[in-house]
Design a protein around this motif. Structure first.
Motif, PDB file in Angstrom:
ATOM      1  N   ASN A 184       0.843  -1.196   0.000  1.00 25.11           N
ATOM      2  CA  ASN A 184       0.000   0.000   0.000  1.00 25.11           C
ATOM      3  C   ASN A 184       0.884   1.255   0.000  1.00 25.11           C
ATOM      4  OD1 ASN A 184      -1.779   2.049   0.490  1.00 25.11           O
ATOM      5  ND2 ASN A 184      -2.974   0.915   2.002  1.00 25.11           N
ATOM      6  N   LYS A 186       0.065   4.280  -0.173  1.00 20.76           N
ATOM      7  CA  LYS A 186      -0.439   5.368   0.662  1.00 20.76           C
ATOM      8  C   LYS A 186       0.220   5.307   2.034  1.00 20.76           C
ATOM      9  CE  LYS A 186      -5.165   5.587  -1.132  1.00 20.76           C
ATOM     10  NZ  LYS A 186      -6.551   5.308  -0.748  1.00 20.76           N
ATOM     11  N   ILE A 187       0.243   4.093   2.601  1.00 22.47           N
ATOM     12  CA  ILE A 187       0.800   3.944   3.946  1.00 22.47           C
ATOM     13  C   ILE A 187       2.298   4.230   3.926  1.00 22.47           C
ATOM     14  CG2 ILE A 187       1.277   2.244   5.767  1.00 22.47           C
ATOM     15  CD1 ILE A 187      -1.507   1.102   5.126  1.00 22.47           C
ATOM     16  N   PHE A 190       2.725   7.912   3.798  1.00 16.05           N
ATOM     17  CA  PHE A 190       2.463   8.560   5.094  1.00 16.05           C
ATOM     18  C   PHE A 190       3.624   8.303   6.061  1.00 16.05           C
ATOM     19  CE2 PHE A 190      -2.006   9.251   3.968  1.00 16.05           C
ATOM     20  CZ  PHE A 190      -2.208  10.483   4.572  1.00 16.05           C
ATOM     21  N   GLU A 191       4.164   7.079   6.028  1.00 12.17           N
ATOM     22  CA  GLU A 191       5.292   6.761   6.914  1.00 12.17           C
ATOM     23  C   GLU A 191       6.494   7.638   6.605  1.00 12.17           C
ATOM     24  OE1 GLU A 191       5.633   2.508   6.424  1.00 12.17           O
ATOM     25  OE2 GLU A 191       5.094   2.180   8.514  1.00 12.17           O
ATOM     26  N   MET A 200      -1.797  14.406   8.640  1.00 13.65           N
ATOM     27  CA  MET A 200      -3.035  13.620   8.703  1.00 13.65           C
ATOM     28  C   MET A 200      -4.037  14.296   9.636  1.00 13.65           C
ATOM     29  SD  MET A 200      -5.017  10.992   8.300  1.00 13.65           S
ATOM     30  CE  MET A 200      -4.376   9.403   7.824  1.00 13.65           C
ATOM     31  N   ALA A 201      -3.559  14.699  10.820  1.00 14.05           N
ATOM     32  CA  ALA A 201      -4.471  15.313  11.792  1.00 14.05           C
ATOM     33  C   ALA A 201      -5.078  16.591  11.219  1.00 14.05           C
ATOM     34  CB  ALA A 201      -3.729  15.610  13.091  1.00 14.05           C
ATOM     35  N   VAL A 208     -13.412  16.737   8.584  1.00  9.76           N
ATOM     36  CA  VAL A 208     -14.513  16.483   9.533  1.00  9.76           C
ATOM     37  C   VAL A 208     -15.228  17.805   9.843  1.00  9.76           C
ATOM     38  CG1 VAL A 208     -15.085  15.737  11.878  1.00  9.76           C
ATOM     39  CG2 VAL A 208     -13.438  14.440  10.544  1.00  9.76           C
ATOM     40  N   ALA A 211     -17.151  19.038   6.701  1.00  9.38           N
ATOM     41  CA  ALA A 211     -18.402  18.321   6.424  1.00  9.38           C
ATOM     42  C   ALA A 211     -19.494  18.769   7.399  1.00  9.38           C
ATOM     43  CB  ALA A 211     -18.174  16.816   6.539  1.00  9.38           C
ATOM     44  N   LEU A 212     -19.152  18.846   8.684  1.00 10.32           N
ATOM     45  CA  LEU A 212     -20.177  19.218   9.667  1.00 10.32           C
ATOM     46  C   LEU A 212     -20.502  20.712   9.600  1.00 10.32           C
ATOM     47  CD1 LEU A 212     -19.299  16.936  12.688  1.00 10.32           C
ATOM     48  CD2 LEU A 212     -21.119  16.688  11.056  1.00 10.32           C
TER      49      LEU A 212
ATOM     50  N   PHE B 129      -7.451  11.952  16.223  1.00 11.35           N
ATOM     51  CA  PHE B 129      -6.228  12.277  15.493  1.00 11.35           C
ATOM     52  C   PHE B 129      -5.062  12.594  16.439  1.00 11.35           C
ATOM     53  CE2 PHE B 129      -9.909  13.090  12.838  1.00 11.35           C
ATOM     54  CZ  PHE B 129      -9.660  12.115  11.886  1.00 11.35           C
ATOM     55  N   PRO B 142       1.007   3.514  10.153  1.00 12.21           N
ATOM     56  CA  PRO B 142      -0.122   4.441  10.016  1.00 12.21           C
ATOM     57  C   PRO B 142      -1.495   3.778   9.991  1.00 12.21           C
ATOM     58  CG  PRO B 142       1.643   5.103   8.577  1.00 12.21           C
ATOM     59  CD  PRO B 142       2.062   3.804   9.176  1.00 12.21           C
ATOM     60  N   ASP B 143      -1.620   2.618   9.308  1.00 14.89           N
ATOM     61  CA  ASP B 143      -2.945   1.987   9.252  1.00 14.89           C
ATOM     62  C   ASP B 143      -3.358   1.443  10.621  1.00 14.89           C
ATOM     63  OD1 ASP B 143      -0.870   0.210   9.004  1.00 14.89           O
ATOM     64  OD2 ASP B 143      -1.880  -1.132   7.597  1.00 14.89           O
ATOM     65  N   THR B 228     -22.779  14.869   3.699  1.00 14.32           N
ATOM     66  CA  THR B 228     -21.605  14.215   4.302  1.00 14.32           C
ATOM     67  C   THR B 228     -21.014  13.156   3.364  1.00 14.32           C
ATOM     68  OG1 THR B 228     -23.089  12.722   5.466  1.00 14.32           O
ATOM     69  CG2 THR B 228     -22.254  14.590   6.706  1.00 14.32           C
ATOM     70  N   VAL B 231     -18.940  14.301   0.449  1.00 12.01           N
ATOM     71  CA  VAL B 231     -17.587  14.697   0.869  1.00 12.01           C
ATOM     72  C   VAL B 231     -16.770  13.450   1.242  1.00 12.01           C
ATOM     73  CG1 VAL B 231     -16.252  16.048   2.534  1.00 12.01           C
ATOM     74  CG2 VAL B 231     -18.422  16.916   1.712  1.00 12.01           C
ATOM     75  N   GLY B 372     -19.852  12.741  13.377  1.00 12.66           N
ATOM     76  CA  GLY B 372     -18.448  13.135  13.269  1.00 12.66           C
ATOM     77  C   GLY B 372     -17.504  11.944  13.298  1.00 12.66           C
ATOM     78  N   VAL B 375     -17.674  10.132  10.038  1.00 12.47           N
ATOM     79  CA  VAL B 375     -16.948  10.881   9.005  1.00 12.47           C
ATOM     80  C   VAL B 375     -15.442  10.690   9.211  1.00 12.47           C
ATOM     81  CG1 VAL B 375     -16.428  13.186   8.119  1.00 12.47           C
ATOM     82  CG2 VAL B 375     -18.777  12.584   8.661  1.00 12.47           C
ATOM     83  N   ALA B 376     -14.991  10.773  10.468  1.00 11.90           N
ATOM     84  CA  ALA B 376     -13.560  10.601  10.752  1.00 11.90           C
ATOM     85  C   ALA B 376     -13.088   9.212  10.323  1.00 11.90           C
ATOM     86  CB  ALA B 376     -13.308  10.800  12.248  1.00 11.90           C
ATOM     87  N   VAL B 379     -12.712   9.232   6.665  1.00 15.70           N
ATOM     88  CA  VAL B 379     -11.507   9.962   6.254  1.00 15.70           C
ATOM     89  C   VAL B 379     -10.276   9.064   6.411  1.00 15.70           C
ATOM     90  CG1 VAL B 379     -10.013  11.917   6.831  1.00 15.70           C
ATOM     91  CG2 VAL B 379     -12.481  12.222   6.813  1.00 15.70           C
ATOM     92  N   LEU B 380     -10.178   8.393   7.552  1.00 15.64           N
ATOM     93  CA  LEU B 380      -9.025   7.502   7.779  1.00 15.64           C
ATOM     94  C   LEU B 380      -9.003   6.376   6.745  1.00 15.64           C
ATOM     95  CD1 LEU B 380      -9.051   7.295  11.677  1.00 15.64           C
ATOM     96  CD2 LEU B 380      -7.188   8.170  10.274  1.00 15.64           C
ATOM     97  N   LEU B 381     -10.192   5.859   6.454  1.00 14.50           N
ATOM     98  CA  LEU B 381     -10.288   4.781   5.465  1.00 14.50           C
ATOM     99  C   LEU B 381      -9.842   5.293   4.089  1.00 14.50           C
ATOM    100  CD1 LEU B 381     -11.237   1.840   5.480  1.00 14.50           C
ATOM    101  CD2 LEU B 381     -13.482   2.625   4.782  1.00 14.50           C
ATOM    102  N   GLY B 382     -10.293   6.500   3.757  1.00 12.94           N
ATOM    103  CA  GLY B 382      -9.932   7.077   2.467  1.00 12.94           C
ATOM    104  C   GLY B 382      -8.435   7.320   2.355  1.00 12.94           C
ATOM    105  N   PHE B 383      -7.818   7.775   3.431  1.00 13.58           N
ATOM    106  CA  PHE B 383      -6.394   8.089   3.375  1.00 13.58           C
ATOM    107  C   PHE B 383      -5.507   6.845   3.435  1.00 13.58           C
ATOM    108  CE2 PHE B 383      -7.177  12.587   5.032  1.00 13.58           C
ATOM    109  CZ  PHE B 383      -6.832  13.173   3.822  1.00 13.58           C
ATOM    110  N   LEU B 384      -5.951   5.840   4.174  1.00 18.66           N
ATOM    111  CA  LEU B 384      -5.027   4.747   4.504  1.00 18.66           C
ATOM    112  C   LEU B 384      -5.350   3.400   3.865  1.00 18.66           C
ATOM    113  CD1 LEU B 384      -4.606   5.543   8.313  1.00 18.66           C
ATOM    114  CD2 LEU B 384      -2.991   6.030   6.495  1.00 18.66           C
ATOM    115  N   ALA B 385      -6.568   3.193   3.378  1.00 16.36           N
ATOM    116  CA  ALA B 385      -6.929   1.864   2.850  1.00 16.36           C
ATOM    117  C   ALA B 385      -6.405   1.683   1.430  1.00 16.36           C
ATOM    118  CB  ALA B 385      -8.423   1.691   2.862  1.00 16.36           C
TER     119      ALA B 385
END
Lengths: 296, 385
Positions: A184, A186-187, A190-191, A200-201, A208, A211-212, B129, B142-143, B228, B231, B372, B375-376, B379-385
């Motif tokens: 992967n 992506k990982i 990121f590493e 990432m944060a 987040v 969106a809200l 986060f 990271p994952d 939501t 996005v 929230g 959604v978070a 986001v993690l799934l989108g960035f890391l999967a």
């Protein structure tokens, strides 16, 4: 009469949708890789080398390819019927199935009754069970040489390339993915680039919050709209009464408890007493008739 | 072979299959933890709906047996009954069903009446986060860090959903950790709330929420889903089911479906989910150094999430007009342990002003926290999967 008309329309719609839904998986099938001239590539179960056609199932569910047609002749879409009842015709999600174009359909389900001809363009198509609806087709150019394949990149993608096995990127992959996924990235990225997770944060919290925040703005606008409508209707914001909800048994019980409590408080004085409402535990099984012994 | 040899041979063979023969100290530790969970649930009334199935599942999962006998009884043995039930966890289809029930149970009125509370729900996700960053420091990939950090969202189904995708090997520990801390909300949150607020702030009275029309309640799940998920489509399984369940509840014409989703269906899935998550904590898979790290990280994530919710409200108050200030005690409810964390806001508020009821105000950030955290997770799934 009007209701009957609506019912018939709905039933017709459902009847039309049902076969479409069942065939939806087959519609997604793609001819993924083809080898026309097989001189030193893989052999079939009988030890023979022959042309092969690979189908790919890009969906997230298994697809049974039985009842579809394969052909090399645009004027004869139903040239080879994939027999029903063979477990081998099921393609797992994201996987492939290889058909041998050896002209020996008596060798089994996956052996076609036609061959491909090296040195010329070869038309290949798959048709749905009706023999009319085209699922996918490709014309393999004559320039594809011996032991080379004509493959989609990535699997089921729109781009075709000639693969000659010269390196990993142009590997001939019968029965396998055209693009093998590595680790992967992506990982790994990121590493490498975000060792402490600040990026990432920041990105994730931004999304987040974003969106809200959009949802928040949207409902502030809806609230304004409600206020305007309320004003137009001659009512203030505070009196935006919700539409009555259908009463349930629980609502009725709560209302009864409140009414009895108020009655007790106003008429009898509440003191330290406690109001208790017991459900009636009686049922058909505890009815008197059930407790009586049968008379002789 | 004579008859006595035959009998003794069979008894010896059977003895090797028994739990008594195969027991290890790790099994006994996990069984003790399972009994402790059941005790917490029954005696202390800590989230009994979750801790009883999980605790009993731990007993089931840690009965020792010969795993090489091919009996197909263990949760990790393909084809066993427990393994089939565990499929809902490992393939991630129990969590969306739970979300359907949550949607059908949840009244979003407090949030619709005061939409700015959504931002409080969003701010509490910083716990996720923040924990992600600490997990990276501790050497998690990271994952794995993302899957562990989601515990800070205080949402068991979301934690299971994300860990099943990002770090299936850690899922048992993450799920048990998430549910344990959810059960411990009444213990963990109040000290943080008191520490970060002044007495004056705890006495802030918020204006009663306005009434919300039925139309707004119907529009909310539809618009909520569209906004939501356009996005963050990776959160679709969770948010799709959450908003669908809520529409069933609010539309007024599907009461039967809403009732089933919020009662029978949720109960069934909760039983299966809790029991299989508990059973997945087989000592050999669970008692590792990583598990200890996950529990420590989860605890920290929970604290950061609660604190960031409270601090955000304090910050938000700086820009809000005097008559619209928020009581910072509702900030902790931004974690999505519904409705426990909202109840904590209310209880702590009542300690300082017995007539200041914060429950309905706290329900706003509480349900926003559910959205929230989903959604978070997306986001993690989108960035890391």
């Amino acid at each position: 009469m009007k209701k009957l008309g609506k019912f018939i329309a709905l039933a017709t719609l459902l009847a039309m949708a049902a076969p479409a839904a069942s065939a939806q998986g087959r519609k997604s099938l793609r001819i993924n890789e083809v080898m026309v001239s097989n001189e030193s590539s893989i052999v079939d179960d009988f030890g023979n080398r022959s042309a092969w056609i690979e189908l790919h199932n890009p969906t997230a569910a298994a697809v049974d390819v039985s009842s579809i047609y394969l052909t090399d002749d645009p004027s004869n879409p139903t040239k080879y019927f994939v027999p029903r009842g063979d477990a081998a015709t099921k393609i797992a999600k994201g996987q492939q199935l290889l058909f041998w174009a050896d002209g020996n359909d008596n060798h089994g389900t996956l052996h076609l009754n036609f061959t491909l001809t090296p040195g010329q363009d070869n038309f290949i198509a798959i048709y749905d069970a009706d023999g009319i609806s085209l699922i996918d087709s490709v014309t393999v150019p004559a320039s594809v040489g011996a032991d080379c394949s004509y493959a989609r990149t990535p699997d089921s993608g729109d781009t075709w390339q000639i693969r000659d096995d010269s390196d990993a990127a142009s590997a001939v992959t019968p029965g396998g993915l055209n693009n093998v996924k590595g680790p992967n990235n992506k990982i790994a990225n990121f590493e490498k680039m975000d060792k402490h997770g600040f990026a990432m944060a920041a990105m994730a919290m931004g999304i987040v919050f974003g969106a809200l925040f959009v949802l928040c703005i949207c409902f502030i606008m809806i609230r304004s709209l409600s206020r305007r409508n309320a004003k137009a209707a001659g009512s203030s914001d505070a009196t935006l009464a919700p539409a009555p909800r259908p009463a349930t048994d629980a609502d009725a019980e709560v209302a009864a408890v409140i009414a009895l409590a108020l009655n007790q408080y106003l008429n009898a004085g509440v003191g330290n007493s406690r109001l208790t409402i017991n459900h009636n535990p009686a049922s058909a099984w505890s009815a008197k008739i059930m407790r009586e012994l049968p008379r002789r | 072979m004579d008859f006595s040899e035959f009998i003794l041979g069979n008894i010896a063979q059977f003895w090797h299959l028994t739990g008594l023969y195969n027991a290890s100290w790790q099994n006994l530790v996990m069984i003790a933890i399972g009994i402790f969970f059941i005790w917490l649930a029954i005696k202390k009334n800590f989230e009994p709906m979750l801790l009883v199935p999980i605790g009993f599942g731990m007993l089931i999962g840690n009965i020792p047996f010969d795993t090489n006998a091919g009996l197909e009884i263990g949760i990790y043995e393909e084809g066993s009954v427990l393994n089939i039930l565990y499929g809902g966890v490992s393939a991630g289809w129990y969590p969306p069903l739970i979300f359907l029930g949550i949607g059908a149970m949840t009244d979003f009125t407090a949030l619709i009446a005061n939409p700015k509370l959504m931002l409080v729900g969003a701010s509490a996700q910083f716990g996720i986060f923040g924990a992600y960053m600490v997990a990276l420091l501790l050497g998690f990939a990271p994952d794995q860090a993302g899957a562990t950090a989601i515990i800070g969202g205080a949402d068991g189904p979301t934690a299971i959903f994300l860990s099943s995708k990002l770090a299936p090997n850690l899922m048992g520990a993450i799920a048990v950790s998430a549910y344990s801390y959810m059960a411990l909300v009444p213990v963990i949150q109040p000290p943080i709330m008191r520490l970060l607020t002044t007495k004056k702030e705890r006495l802030i009275r918020m204006k009663p929420a306005r009434q919300v029309s039925q139309n707004e309640k119907i529009i909310f799940p539809i618009v909520g889903l569209l906004l939501t998920c356009f996005v963050v489509p990776t959160a679709l399984p969770l948010l799709g089911m959450l908003f669908f369940g809520n529409l069933l509840r609010e539309c007024g014409v599907t009461n039967r479906l809403a009732k089933t989703a919020s009662n029978a269906l949720t109960d069934i899935v909760t039983i299966l989910l809790g029991m299989t998550v508990g059973a997945s904590t087989q000592a050999s898979q669970f008692l590792t150094a990583e598990t200890v790290g996950i529990f420590a990280l989860g605890f920290m994530a929970f604290i950061i999430a609660s604190a960031s919710g409270v601090l955000f409200v304090k910050l938000f108050n700086l820009v809000l007009p005097h008559d619209k200030k928020l009581n910072p005690l509702i900030g902790n409810a931004g974690v999505s342990a519904v409705p426990m964390s909202a109840r904590i806001s209310n209880n702590v508020g009542l300690e300082y002003d017995p007539s200041n009821y914060l429950l309905m105000h706290a329900m706003g950030p509480n349900v926003a926290g559910v959205i929230g955290s989903a959604v978070a997770a997306g986001v993690l799934l989108g960035f890391l999967a």
